[in-house]
Design a protein around this motif. Structure first.
Motif, PDB file in Angstrom:
ATOM      1  N   ALA A  38       0.835  -1.205   0.000  1.00  0.00           N
ATOM      2  CA  ALA A  38       0.000   0.000   0.000  1.00  0.00           C
ATOM      3  C   ALA A  38       0.870   1.255   0.000  1.00  0.00           C
ATOM      4  CB  ALA A  38      -0.936  -0.004   1.203  1.00  0.00           C
ATOM      5  N   LEU A  39       1.905   1.254   0.813  1.00  0.00           N
ATOM      6  CA  LEU A  39       2.777   2.429   0.891  1.00  0.00           C
ATOM      7  C   LEU A  39       3.564   2.637  -0.399  1.00  0.00           C
ATOM      8  CD1 LEU A  39       4.087   2.127   4.568  1.00  0.00           C
ATOM      9  CD2 LEU A  39       2.298   3.639   3.678  1.00  0.00           C
ATOM     10  N   SER A  40       4.086   1.568  -0.959  1.00  0.00           N
ATOM     11  CA  SER A  40       4.878   1.710  -2.188  1.00  0.00           C
ATOM     12  C   SER A  40       4.002   2.197  -3.343  1.00  0.00           C
ATOM     13  CB  SER A  40       5.573   0.397  -2.548  1.00  0.00           C
ATOM     14  OG  SER A  40       4.636  -0.594  -2.896  1.00  0.00           O
ATOM     15  N   GLY A  41       2.778   1.693  -3.415  1.00  0.00           N
ATOM     16  CA  GLY A  41       1.859   2.167  -4.455  1.00  0.00           C
ATOM     17  C   GLY A  41       1.531   3.629  -4.285  1.00  0.00           C
ATOM     18  N   ASN A  42       1.421   4.066  -3.030  1.00  0.00           N
ATOM     19  CA  ASN A  42       1.127   5.464  -2.769  1.00  0.00           C
ATOM     20  C   ASN A  42       2.305   6.360  -3.123  1.00  0.00           C
ATOM     21  OD1 ASN A  42       0.590   7.896  -0.586  1.00  0.00           O
ATOM     22  ND2 ASN A  42      -1.280   6.996  -1.436  1.00  0.00           N
ATOM     23  N   VAL A  43       3.527   5.872  -2.921  1.00  0.00           N
ATOM     24  CA  VAL A  43       4.705   6.648  -3.330  1.00  0.00           C
ATOM     25  C   VAL A  43       4.646   6.879  -4.843  1.00  0.00           C
ATOM     26  CG1 VAL A  43       7.221   6.577  -3.626  1.00  0.00           C
ATOM     27  CG2 VAL A  43       6.216   5.918  -1.439  1.00  0.00           C
ATOM     28  N   ARG A  44       4.414   5.819  -5.604  1.00  0.00           N
ATOM     29  CA  ARG A  44       4.370   5.937  -7.066  1.00  0.00           C
ATOM     30  C   ARG A  44       3.258   6.903  -7.500  1.00  0.00           C
ATOM     31  NH1 ARG A  44       3.041   1.098  -8.299  1.00  0.00           N
ATOM     32  NH2 ARG A  44       5.138   0.277  -8.399  1.00  0.00           N
ATOM     33  N   GLU A  45       2.091   6.748  -6.908  1.00  0.00           N
ATOM     34  CA  GLU A  45       0.947   7.597  -7.254  1.00  0.00           C
ATOM     35  C   GLU A  45       1.245   9.068  -6.967  1.00  0.00           C
ATOM     36  OE1 GLU A  45      -3.439   8.188  -5.315  1.00  0.00           O
ATOM     37  OE2 GLU A  45      -2.732   6.130  -5.549  1.00  0.00           O
ATOM     38  N   THR A  93       1.329  13.555   4.878  1.00  0.00           N
ATOM     39  CA  THR A  93       1.226  13.740   6.322  1.00  0.00           C
ATOM     40  C   THR A  93       1.002  12.364   6.962  1.00  0.00           C
ATOM     41  OG1 THR A  93      -1.179  13.964   6.282  1.00  0.00           O
ATOM     42  CG2 THR A  93       0.115  15.993   5.974  1.00  0.00           C
ATOM     43  N   PRO A  94       1.162  12.262   8.271  1.00  0.00           N
ATOM     44  CA  PRO A  94       0.845  10.984   8.923  1.00  0.00           C
ATOM     45  C   PRO A  94      -0.587  10.521   8.624  1.00  0.00           C
ATOM     46  CG  PRO A  94       2.131  12.331  10.415  1.00  0.00           C
ATOM     47  CD  PRO A  94       1.798  13.195   9.219  1.00  0.00           C
ATOM     48  N   CYS A  95      -1.522  11.457   8.511  1.00  0.00           N
ATOM     49  CA  CYS A  95      -2.908  11.101   8.163  1.00  0.00           C
ATOM     50  C   CYS A  95      -2.976  10.510   6.759  1.00  0.00           C
ATOM     51  CB  CYS A  95      -3.794  12.334   8.222  1.00  0.00           C
ATOM     52  SG  CYS A  95      -4.821  12.380   9.677  1.00  0.00           S
ATOM     53  N   ASP A  96      -2.201  11.069   5.835  1.00  0.00           N
ATOM     54  CA  ASP A  96      -2.154  10.548   4.463  1.00  0.00           C
ATOM     55  C   ASP A  96      -1.620   9.119   4.455  1.00  0.00           C
ATOM     56  OD1 ASP A  96      -3.043  13.008   3.426  1.00  0.00           O
ATOM     57  OD2 ASP A  96      -0.972  13.730   3.156  1.00  0.00           O
ATOM     58  N   VAL A  97      -0.613   8.867   5.274  1.00  0.00           N
ATOM     59  CA  VAL A  97      -0.027   7.529   5.359  1.00  0.00           C
ATOM     60  C   VAL A  97      -1.069   6.538   5.871  1.00  0.00           C
ATOM     61  CG1 VAL A  97       1.728   6.116   6.522  1.00  0.00           C
ATOM     62  CG2 VAL A  97       2.333   8.376   5.626  1.00  0.00           C
ATOM     63  N   ALA A  98      -1.796   6.936   6.913  1.00  0.00           N
ATOM     64  CA  ALA A  98      -2.844   6.069   7.456  1.00  0.00           C
ATOM     65  C   ALA A  98      -3.915   5.792   6.404  1.00  0.00           C
ATOM     66  CB  ALA A  98      -3.466   6.703   8.696  1.00  0.00           C
ATOM     67  N   SER A  99      -4.280   6.804   5.636  1.00  0.00           N
ATOM     68  CA  SER A  99      -5.278   6.620   4.579  1.00  0.00           C
ATOM     69  C   SER A  99      -4.782   5.673   3.502  1.00  0.00           C
ATOM     70  CB  SER A  99      -5.632   7.965   3.938  1.00  0.00           C
ATOM     71  OG  SER A  99      -6.291   8.780   4.860  1.00  0.00           O
ATOM     72  N   ALA A 100      -3.496   5.771   3.153  1.00  0.00           N
ATOM     73  CA  ALA A 100      -2.923   4.878   2.138  1.00  0.00           C
ATOM     74  C   ALA A 100      -2.965   3.431   2.610  1.00  0.00           C
ATOM     75  CB  ALA A 100      -1.481   5.285   1.830  1.00  0.00           C
ATOM     76  N   ILE A 101      -2.670   3.218   3.884  1.00  0.00           N
ATOM     77  CA  ILE A 101      -2.704   1.859   4.436  1.00  0.00           C
ATOM     78  C   ILE A 101      -4.139   1.348   4.451  1.00  0.00           C
ATOM     79  CG2 ILE A 101      -2.320   0.471   6.508  1.00  0.00           C
ATOM     80  CD1 ILE A 101       0.092   2.366   7.093  1.00  0.00           C
ATOM     81  N   ARG A 102      -5.059   2.183   4.884  1.00  0.00           N
ATOM     82  CA  ARG A 102      -6.475   1.804   4.927  1.00  0.00           C
ATOM     83  C   ARG A 102      -6.972   1.463   3.527  1.00  0.00           C
ATOM     84  NH1 ARG A 102      -8.513   6.395   6.737  1.00  0.00           N
ATOM     85  NH2 ARG A 102      -7.263   6.250   8.606  1.00  0.00           N
ATOM     86  N   LYS A 103      -6.619   2.289   2.555  1.00  0.00           N
ATOM     87  CA  LYS A 103      -7.019   2.083   1.163  1.00  0.00           C
ATOM     88  C   LYS A 103      -6.425   0.759   0.642  1.00  0.00           C
ATOM     89  CE  LYS A 103      -6.441   4.255  -3.352  1.00  0.00           C
ATOM     90  NZ  LYS A 103      -5.794   5.361  -4.053  1.00  0.00           N
ATOM     91  N   GLY A 104      -5.176   0.486   0.986  1.00  0.00           N
ATOM     92  CA  GLY A 104      -4.528  -0.756   0.569  1.00  0.00           C
ATOM     93  C   GLY A 104      -5.195  -1.984   1.154  1.00  0.00           C
ATOM     94  N   ARG A 105      -5.638  -1.893   2.379  1.00  0.00           N
ATOM     95  CA  ARG A 105      -6.327  -3.028   3.016  1.00  0.00           C
ATOM     96  C   ARG A 105      -7.664  -3.302   2.344  1.00  0.00           C
ATOM     97  NH1 ARG A 105      -3.841  -5.390   6.985  1.00  0.00           N
ATOM     98  NH2 ARG A 105      -2.527  -4.256   8.401  1.00  0.00           N
TER      99      ARG A 105
END
Length: 109
Positions: A38-45, A93-105
């Motif tokens: 989830a995090l790696s996909g968010n980096v690319r996006e 932001t930390p909130c963005d990171v949490a959202s990326a993880i949630r979205k990945g799940r």
């Protein structure tokens, strides 16, 4: 997978599962893999949305383009620390990171 297809496969003697079952991952290991994906996909996006090249992001991270490619490919040698540093370098932001993880799940479910 549709229930009808799963039933048909199981009736034919096949075992149906996911990658975690196949690799015999513990729930903790599976969660780590899902999180890193989830995090790696968010980096690319984020990088693409900002119109940056991998080399541009590498400069921000004081790293190499090939390392950024590994970040985006969720290479197992990439640490969670580096994934987070890349996201923060892209303005997350930390909130963005949490959202990326949630979205990945949700995508994995």
């Amino acid at each position: 997978m549709k229930k009808s297809k799963r039933t048909r496969l199981e009736a034919g003697g096949w075992r149906v599962g996911d990658a975690a079952d196949f690799l015999e991952l513990t729930p903790e290991e599976a969660a780590l893999v899902e999180t890193k994906l989830a995090l790696s996909g968010n980096v690319r996006e984020r990088r693409r949305k900002q119109g940056l090249s991998q080399a541009d992001l590498a400069k921000r991270l004081k790293s190499s383009q090939s390392r950024v490619a590994k970040i985006e490919a969720a290479d197992p040698t990439v640490s969670a620390d580096l994934l987070l540093r890349a996201l923060f370098a892209l303005g997350a932001t930390p909130c963005d990171v949490a959202s990326a993880i949630r979205k990945g799940r949700r995508a994995a479910a």
